[in-house]
Design an enzyme around this catalytic site. Structure first.
Site, PDB file in Angstrom:
ATOM      1  N   ILE A   1      15.890  20.059  11.895  1.00  0.00           N
ATOM      2  CA  ILE A   1      15.597  19.130  13.232  1.00  0.00           C
ATOM      3  C   ILE A   1      16.655  17.774  13.088  1.00  0.00           C
ATOM      4  CG2 ILE A   1      13.964  17.366  14.153  1.00  0.00           C
ATOM      5  CD1 ILE A   1      13.732  20.664  14.329  1.00  0.00           C
TER       6      ILE A   1
ATOM      7  N   HIS B   1       5.400  17.316   6.674  1.00  0.00           N
ATOM      8  CA  HIS B   1       4.787  16.057   6.244  1.00  0.00           C
ATOM      9  C   HIS B   1       3.868  16.424   4.976  1.00  0.00           C
ATOM     10  CE1 HIS B   1       5.909  14.961  10.156  1.00  0.00           C
ATOM     11  NE2 HIS B   1       5.960  13.909   9.697  1.00  0.00           N
TER      12      HIS B   1
ATOM     13  N   CYS C   1       9.917  18.989  12.041  1.00  0.00           N
ATOM     14  CA  CYS C   1      10.457  17.647  12.072  1.00  0.00           C
ATOM     15  C   CYS C   1      11.447  17.378  11.120  1.00  0.00           C
ATOM     16  CB  CYS C   1       9.325  16.599  11.814  1.00  0.00           C
ATOM     17  SG  CYS C   1       9.517  14.966  12.376  1.00  0.00           S
TER      18      CYS C   1
ATOM     19  N   LEU D   1       0.822  -1.223   0.023  1.00  0.00           N
ATOM     20  CA  LEU D   1       0.013   0.111  -0.062  1.00  0.00           C
ATOM     21  C   LEU D   1       0.824   1.240  -0.070  1.00  0.00           C
ATOM     22  CD1 LEU D   1      -2.907   1.226   0.064  1.00  0.00           C
ATOM     23  CD2 LEU D   1      -2.619   1.153   2.512  1.00  0.00           C
TER      24      LEU D   1
ATOM     25  N   SER E   1      17.581  15.222  10.106  1.00  0.00           N
ATOM     26  CA  SER E   1      17.606  14.419   8.939  1.00  0.00           C
ATOM     27  C   SER E   1      17.528  15.330   7.566  1.00  0.00           C
ATOM     28  CB  SER E   1      16.744  13.290   8.992  1.00  0.00           C
ATOM     29  OG  SER E   1      15.479  13.697   9.014  1.00  0.00           O
TER      30      SER E   1
ATOM     31  N   LYS F   1      -1.282  11.878  17.490  1.00  0.00           N
ATOM     32  CA  LYS F   1      -1.257  10.517  18.046  1.00  0.00           C
ATOM     33  C   LYS F   1      -2.585  10.005  18.535  1.00  0.00           C
ATOM     34  CE  LYS F   1       3.265  10.401  17.477  1.00  0.00           C
ATOM     35  NZ  LYS F   1       4.159  10.215  18.434  1.00  0.00           N
TER      36      LYS F   1
ATOM     37  N   TRP G   1       9.278   3.846  20.979  1.00  0.00           N
ATOM     38  CA  TRP G   1       9.170   3.299  19.425  1.00  0.00           C
ATOM     39  C   TRP G   1       9.707   2.133  19.359  1.00  0.00           C
ATOM     40  CZ3 TRP G   1      10.001   8.717  16.645  1.00  0.00           C
ATOM     41  CH2 TRP G   1       8.748   9.455  16.686  1.00  0.00           C
TER      42      TRP G   1
END
Length: 798
Positions: free
Chosen positions: A440, A703, A735, A18, A442, A121, A570
Site C-alpha cells: 500500500i 494492524h 494498509c 499511554l 509505507s 470508524k 484528516w
C-alpha cells in the site's frame, strides 16, 4: 446556574505516555502492573485538569478502545477469546490486536494468537473502534470491577463523579451479527445487565450517569426507534439520574423521540444542531436538565464567546440550574494542551483552543452566566481580539487560489478514455502477471529513520546528508521488494512522518503543532495538520524520492500521494468556508503533483483516499451531495494523466458496501481496499454490483503482529475470485506497513507472494502474460482485452 461538565477527555497523555507504555508492555519491556500504574497516574492527572468542572467524567479512559471496554463490561467476548486463562487485560489486547504482550505469547503460545476484532470508524470521526460481535446465542454478564475501581479513585481524590457509558441501543447498533441473526433480538438480554450496572453505580454514591446514544443523530427505522423507547422505559424509574447524550449531528426526526424518553436530562450538540435546542426547550418536561454542547469538541478553533453568551442568555434565564454547559462531544478528538506549543506559528496559535483551553472557555461562559459578563470582561475582550485578527489576516485568503477553483472545468474531471482502453495500454507498458502483487505504500518506520528526521529538523543533519541517508533507506526498501518478488514496488516513504502531515508541510495554507496528538486507535496517534487558509502547492513534493526509487529497478515503482479528501478529513479544517471549497483547493494541488510524477516517467501513481467515507454525513439523505463533491475532488486530482498511466487509490477500515457506486465513479484503474479483518465481507457487495475496474482486496491485516499464512491468503483470494474476475484482482496488504517491524513484514509478504504464484498456476498465468505482451507488441491492444475476457469465461466454466 449553568452546571459545567465534560463528556470525555483525551486519554493518551500530554506526551503520549499511554502509547509508549502500551507498546513497551506489548514488547515485553515492562510489566502489566507498570502499565496499570501508568493508567492510574494519567487518570488522576486528567481529573485534576478537569477539577474546575462541577462533574468530571469517569469511564472515558481506556487502554485501547471504549467500545471494546463496553464489550468486556457486558461480558460479550467472541468465542475465540472466551477460554483464555491469563489476565483479563491480556485477553483484551488479544481481541484488539490479535496478540497481547511478548511474554504472554511465550507462556501461552497456543492461546495467544487469535483473529483480531474488526475495526471501523466511530461515526464520522478518525477514531476507530473494535466492532462488537453477536450471534443469536450471545449472552451477557456484568463485569463492572474496572469501572467501579476508577469511580472509587476519582471519589477518593475529591472529585464529583459522572460515569460515562455507551448506551445499550447504540452498543447493539455498532456491532455485527456473525450469523445473520437480528441484533435487536438481544435487547431483552442486555437491558437487565445495564439495570444491574445502574444499581451498582447508585450503591457507589453516584447521582448522575451519562449514557451515550449517538445513534439518535442517524436515520433510524421504527424498529430502532422502538428499541430506544423500550430501553429507557425499562430503566424507569432509575436508581440514578440519567443524562442521555447525543452528539456529532442533528436529531431531526428523532427530536421528538428524545424528548419523550423518561430520562432526567439530555445532552445536545449545539455546534451541529443549535436551532434544535430551541425546539427541544418547548418539548422537554419541566423538571428535565438540558446540557448544551456549546464548545466544539471536534475542531481546534477558539469559540466566539460573546456570540455564545448572546445565544445562551435567554436559555439560561428560562432553565436556571437545569442548564448544563459542556463541549459538543468528548474531547477525545482534539489535542490535550495548547500551552505545550512553543514553536507553533504565533499568529495562528492565537486562534486555537485545545482540550485544556476548551474547558477554560467553558468556565468563562459559566462565570458570565452566573455573575454577569463584566466578571469576565478581560477574557471576553481578548477572545474578540483574536477572532477579529483571524478574520482580517492576509494569510487566510489568496485571490489566485479562488481564481484557480473557479477555472475548474468538467474536462478536468474525466480520463481521456474509458477503462477498457486504458487497461490494454497499461498492460502493454507494465507487463504485469495475473494476480499482481504490491503493497500500500509505507514500509517500517524504524528508530533510525525517525532519528534521521529529527536530526534534520533540529539542524544536526545537513540537507545533503539527510537526502543521502533517506536514499539509502529507499534503496534498502527496493532491494527487499525485489528479493521478495513483488510486481509493483513502492519507495517505502522513509521521508514521511505522516501521510497527511508530510504533504501539509509542503503546501501553503497549513501550520503544524508539535504536541497536537490525538488517538486514532489503540496506541496509534496522529497529529492532524491545521488547515487555516487557502491551499496552494509552491513546489513538487514527492518527485525526487520516487524518481530515485525508480532509477534503482526495472520494475514499476508507484508514486505515492495522499488524496484531497483524506487531506481534508484528516486535518483540523478551517471553519470559515465550506469543506467542499477547501477540498477543491486541495485537489488542484494534488493534480499538479500527479502531472509532475507522470512527466518524471512514473507509470503508476497511487492517490490514497483512506478517509473518503469518514466524512460521509451520518444521515443517508445527505450522502449524495457529499459524495458528489468528494468524488469530483478525487477526479480533478487524478484525471489529468495519459491513458497509459495507471491510477491507484486505497481505502481502509470503513464500511464501503453502501457507497460502492460512488467508489466506482472515481474511475481509478486499481483500488486497494481493506477486507481482511471483516472476513472479506466487503466482497458481498459484488454479488449485486458489477465493479468495473481492478481491485486489490487486502489479504494481510497489518494492524496485528500476526503473520498470515500462504494458505490463509490463498483462501481469501479464492473467496474474492468468486465475485470478481481473477484478471482484475491484485494481491496486497490492507494498509501501509509503517507501524510494523521488518521481522513481521518480510515473512508476511513472502507468504503473500507465494500465494499469488500459487493462484497464477491455477489459471496458467504464464500463457496469459505472454499472449498479452505479444498482442500489444503487434499493435493490437484490443486483443489483450479479448483474451482477458476469454480467460474470465474459462474461469467461470471451471
Amino acid at each position: 446556574m449553568a452546571i459545567t461538565h465534560n463528556l470525555g477527555y483525551p486519554r493518551i497523555g500530554a506526551q503520549r505516555e499511554l502509547k509508549f507504555a502500551q507498546e513497551a508492555y506489548w514488547r515485553g519491556d515492562s510489566s502489566l502492573e507498570e502499565l496499570e500504574r501508568l493508567g492510574a497516574e494519567l487518570r488522576a492527572q486528567h481529573w485534576q485538569q478537569q477539577a474546575a468542572l462541577d462533574f468530571v467524567p469517569v469511564g472515558d479512559f481506556s487502554f485501547y478502545d471504549q467500545v471494546l471496554d463496553t464489550s468486556f463490561l457486558l461480558g460479550n467476548l467472541p468465542e475465540r477469546a472466551q477460554h483464555f486463562h491469563g489476565a483479563e487485560l491480556d485477553n483484551y489486547f488479544r481481541i484488539a490486536r490479535g496478540r497481547s504482550a511478548q511474554q504472554v505469547h511465550a507462556e501461552h503460545p497456543c492461546q495467544c494468537d487469535i483473529h483480531a476484532g474488526e475495526m471501523t470508524k466511530w461515526f464520522d470521526t478518525n477514531y476507530h473502534y473494535i466492532v462488537p460481535e453477536f450471534t443469536a446465542t450471545t449472552e451477557f454478564s456484568l463485569h463492572s470491577e474496572r469501572l467501579l475501581a476508577q469511580i472509587a479513585e476519582a471519589q477518593a481524590a475529591g472529585h464529583r463523579v459522572k460515569p460515562t457509558i455507551i448506551g445499550p441501543v447504540t452498543y447493539l447498533y455498532l456491532g455485527k451479527s456473525k450469523d445473520g441473526s437480528d441484533k435487536l433480538a438481544l435487547l431483552h438480554k442486555i437491558l437487565p445487565i445495564y439495570a444491574q450496572l445502574l444499581e451498582q453505580l447508585a450503591a457507589a454514591g453516584i447521582e448522575w450517569v451519562q449514557i451515550d446514544e449517538p445513534i439518535l443523530v442517524t436515520e433510524l427505522d421504527e424498529a430502532w426507534q422502538q428499541a430506544l423507547r423500550v430501553a429507557y422505559q425499562y430503566f424507569n424509574p432509575s436508581p440514578v439520574k440519567l443524562l442521555l447524550a447525543t452528539y456529532f449531528g442533528r436529531l431531526e426526526d428523532n427530536l421528538h423521540l428524545l424528548s419523550q424518553l423518561p430520562v432526567a436530562g439530555v445532552h445536545m450538540d449545539a455546534i451541529n444542531a443549535r436551532d434544535e435546542v430551541t425546539t427541544l426547550l418547548t418539548l422537554l418536561p419541566q423538571h428535565s436538565v438540558l446540557s448544551v454542547g456549546v464548545i466544539n469538541g471536534r475542531n481546534i478553533w477558539k469559540t466566539d464567546l460573546q456570540a455564545a453568551l448572546t445565544w445562551l442568555a435567554p436559555i439560561a434565564a428560562q432553565l436556571g440550574e437545569r442548564l448544563w454547559l459542556a463541549p459538543s462531544c468528548s474531547l477525545l478528538h482534539v489535542p490535550m494542551d495548547l500551552a505545550q506549543e512553543q514553536h507553533l506559528d504565533a499568529e495562528v496559535r492565537a486562534w486555537l483552543a485545545f482540550a485544556v483551553q476548551k474547558l477554560a472557555e467553558l468556565s468563562i461562559l459559566a462565570q458570565a452566566i452566573k455573575h454577569g459578563s463584566d466578571s469576565v470582561a478581560a477574557e471576553l475582550a481578548a477572545n474578540q481580539r483574536d477572532l477579529a485578527a483571524r478574520r482580517a489576516s492576509a494569510r487566510v485568503h489568496q485571490p489566485r487560489v479562488a481564481q484557480a477553483v473557479n477555472a475548474i472545468t468538467a474536462d478536468m474531471e474525466r480520463r481521456r478514455s474509458a477503462y477498457p482502453v486504458r487497461l490494454a495500454l497499461q498492460a502493454a507498458s507494465l507487463s504485469l502477471p495475473l494476480y499482481p502483487t504490491t503493497t500500500i505504500g509505507s514500509f517500517p518506520q524504524t528508530t533510525s529513520i525517525r532519528a534521521l528526521r529529527k536530526q534534520y529538523k533540529t539542524g544536526e543533519l545537513s540537507a545533503a546528508a539527510y537526502e543521502a541517508a533517506i536514499q539509502q533507506e529507499i534503496a534498502l526498501c527496493i532491494r527487499e521488494q525485489e528479493t521478495l518478488g513483488l510486481d509493483v514496488l513502492v519507495h517505502g516513504e522513509a521521508e514521511r512522518n505522516d501521510m497527511v502531515e508530510y504533504f501539509g508541510e509542503q503546501l501553503n495554507g497549513y501550520v503544524f503543532s508539535q504536541y497536537g496528538w490525538v488517538q486514532s486507535y489503540g496506541s496509534r496517534c496522529v497529529k492532524p495538520p491545521i488547515l487555516f487558509g487557502d491551499i496552494s502547492r509552491p513546489n513538487a513534493m514527492t518527485v525526487q524520492w520516487i524518481r530515485y526509487a525508480q532509477s534503482l529497478t526495472d520494475k514499476p515503482v508507484k508514486g505515492m500521494l495522499t488524496g484531497p479528501v483524506t487531506l481534508l478529513n484528516w486535518s483540523f479544517v478551517r471553519d470559515d468556508q465550506s469543506r467542499e471549497l477547501t477540498c477543491y483547493q486541495l485537489a488542484l494541488a494534488v493534480r499538479l503533483e500527479v502531472l509532475d510524477l507522470e512527466r518524471a516517467d512514473i507509470q503508476v501513481i497511487q492517490i490514497d483516499e483512506a478517509a473518503l467515507r469518514e466524512g460521509l454525513p451520518l444521515r443517508q439523505s445527505e450522502w449524495q451531495h457529499y459524495l458528489d463533491w468528494t468524488v469530483k475532488s478525487f477526479c480533478i486530482s487524478a484525471n489529468g494523466v495519459q491513458d497509459h498511466t495507471q491510477i491507484h487509490t486505497h481505502m481502509c477500515y470503513s464500511e464501503f458496501n453502501d457507497i460502492i457506486a460512488a467508489i466506482a465513479a472515481m474511475d481509478a484503474d486499481v483500488i486497494t481496499i481493506e477486507t481482511s479483518r471483516s472476513d472479506m465481507e466487503l466482497l458481498d457487495v459484488f454479488d449485486e454490483f458489477a465493479y468495473p475496474n481492478d481491485i486489490g482486496p487486502g489479504v494481510y491485516d497489518i494492524h496485528t503482529p500476526n503473520i498470515p499464512s500462504t494458505e490463509q491468503i490463498i483462501h481469501l483470494m479464492q473467496q474474492a475470485a468468486t465475485r470478481i474476475p481473477a484478471k482484475r484482482l491484485w494481491v496486497n496488504p490492507d494498509c501501509g506497513l509503517k507501524t510494523r517491524q521488518w521481522s513481521e513484514v518480510l515473512p508476511a509478504l513472502k507468504n503473500m507472494v507465494e500465494a499469488a504464484a500459487s493462484l497464477r498456476a491455477e489459471v496458467g498465468e504464464c500463457d496469459l502474460n505472454l499472449f498479452t505482451k505479444i498482442s500489444i507488441r503487434k499493435g493490437d491492444p484490443s486483443q489483450a482485452s479479448l483474451f482477458y475476457h476469454s480467460v474470465h469465461t474459462h474461469e467461470q466454466q471451471r
